[in-house]
Write a protein that holds these residues in place. Structure first.
Motif, short mmCIF file in Angstrom:
data_model
loop_
_atom_site.label_atom_id
_atom_site.label_comp_id
_atom_site.label_asym_id
_atom_site.label_seq_id
_atom_site.Cartn_x
_atom_site.Cartn_y
_atom_site.Cartn_z
N VAL A 1 -3.15 -2.02 -8.45
CA VAL A 1 -1.80 -2.45 -8.83
C VAL A 1 -1.60 -2.25 -10.33
O VAL A 1 -2.55 -2.11 -11.10
CB VAL A 1 -1.55 -3.92 -8.44
N SER A 2 -0.32 -2.23 -10.74
CA SER A 2 0.06 -2.04 -12.15
C SER A 2 -0.54 -0.77 -12.73
O SER A 2 -1.00 -0.74 -13.87
CB SER A 2 -0.36 -3.25 -12.99
N ARG A 3 -0.55 0.29 -11.93
CA ARG A 3 -1.15 1.54 -12.35
C ARG A 3 -0.24 2.73 -12.00
O ARG A 3 0.43 2.73 -10.97
CB ARG A 3 -2.50 1.77 -11.66
N ALA B 1 3.31 -1.22 -8.22
CA ALA B 1 3.79 -2.49 -8.77
C ALA B 1 2.63 -3.48 -8.91
O ALA B 1 1.51 -3.24 -8.46
CB ALA B 1 4.88 -3.07 -7.88
N SER B 2 2.93 -4.62 -9.52
CA SER B 2 1.88 -5.59 -9.87
C SER B 2 1.45 -6.50 -8.73
O SER B 2 0.41 -7.16 -8.81
CB SER B 2 2.35 -6.45 -11.05
N PRO C 1 0.78 -1.24 0.00
CA PRO C 1 0.00 0.00 0.00
C PRO C 1 0.81 1.28 0.00
O PRO C 1 0.25 2.37 0.03
CB PRO C 1 -0.79 -0.12 1.31
N TRP C 2 2.16 1.18 -0.02
CA TRP C 2 3.01 2.36 0.09
C TRP C 2 2.79 3.36 -1.05
O TRP C 2 2.83 4.57 -0.83
CB TRP C 2 4.47 1.93 0.17
N ALA C 3 2.53 2.86 -2.26
CA ALA C 3 2.35 3.74 -3.41
C ALA C 3 1.14 4.66 -3.22
O ALA C 3 1.24 5.89 -3.38
CB ALA C 3 2.20 2.92 -4.69
#
Length: 202
Positions: free
Chosen positions: A90-92, A54-55, A24-26
């Motif tokens: 994710v992946s975004r 990341a994915s 969840p850091w992003a």
């Protein structure tokens, strides 16, 4: 608030720099909840840094540990109304922040000009100081890379049009000398354990 010099891993000619983080850091970073990005290397840029998720799908225990961590460190400065993301995609490409400096962990810990809660975020060798978070109205699906890298021109141009400003203040709010509570110590330990366990699974 600006501190620290340049250089670091991935140093180069960055026009639209981006960094891929696990969830969840992003999301916590682009929501303005996470104010320090911890790394083992110094920040190679100053200014806008795009944030990509990341994915890997985060586990519920990891999300809970990090949300508990931030509840506790914000509470040190009397802030209790934190709105966490409802989803951790994710992946975004999620949005961006402004990197305004980079300091060592021990320097941040003794820096009285910033709130105690911010100082408690420093858990790694180098602490990237992040302000002015902005998030995309609609996160873009894309592939990420290691280190700091440039966004493709088409993605960058679309991302700029899709930004929604999150009005957040500087890290230099009122500082507090509140001592660590038992629950804060538990939250910090939980956050460290979550980060360590997550990295081991990569």
């Amino acid at each position: 608030m600006r501190r620290g010099g340049g250089g670091g891993r991935g140093s180069g000619n960055y026009t639209n720099p981006c960094l891929t983080l696990h969830q969840p850091w992003a999301s916590l970073l682009v929501y303005g909840i996470k104010r320090i990005e911890g790394r083992s290397w110094t920040a190679p840029i100053r200014g806008r840094l795009w944030i990509h998720a990341a994915s890997k799908v985060p586990e519920e225990d990891t999300i809970k540990a990090m949300e508990d961590f931030y509840r506790e460190i914000y509470a040190v400065n009397g802030i209790t109304d934190i709105k966490f993301p409802e989803h951790y995609p994710v992946s975004r490409l999620l949005g961006c922040v402004e990197v305004v400096g980079c300091v060592r962990c021990d320097e941040l810990a003794s820096w009285e000009a910033v709130p105690e809660g911010v100082r408690l975020e420093g858990q790694t060798n180098f602490c990237w100081l992040c302000e002015q978070p902005k998030k995309l109205l609609v996160p873009f699906e894309m592939r990420g890379y290691q280190g700091v890298y440039n966004l493709e021109k088409k993605i960058y141009e679309a991302a700029v049009r899709g930004l929604a400003l999150f009005l957040k203040g500087s890290l230099k709010d009122k500082a507090s000398g509140v001592e660590k509570s038992e629950s804060l110590s538990v939250a910090i330990a939980g956050a460290r354990a979550a980060a360590t366990q997550f990295n081991k699974k990569d």
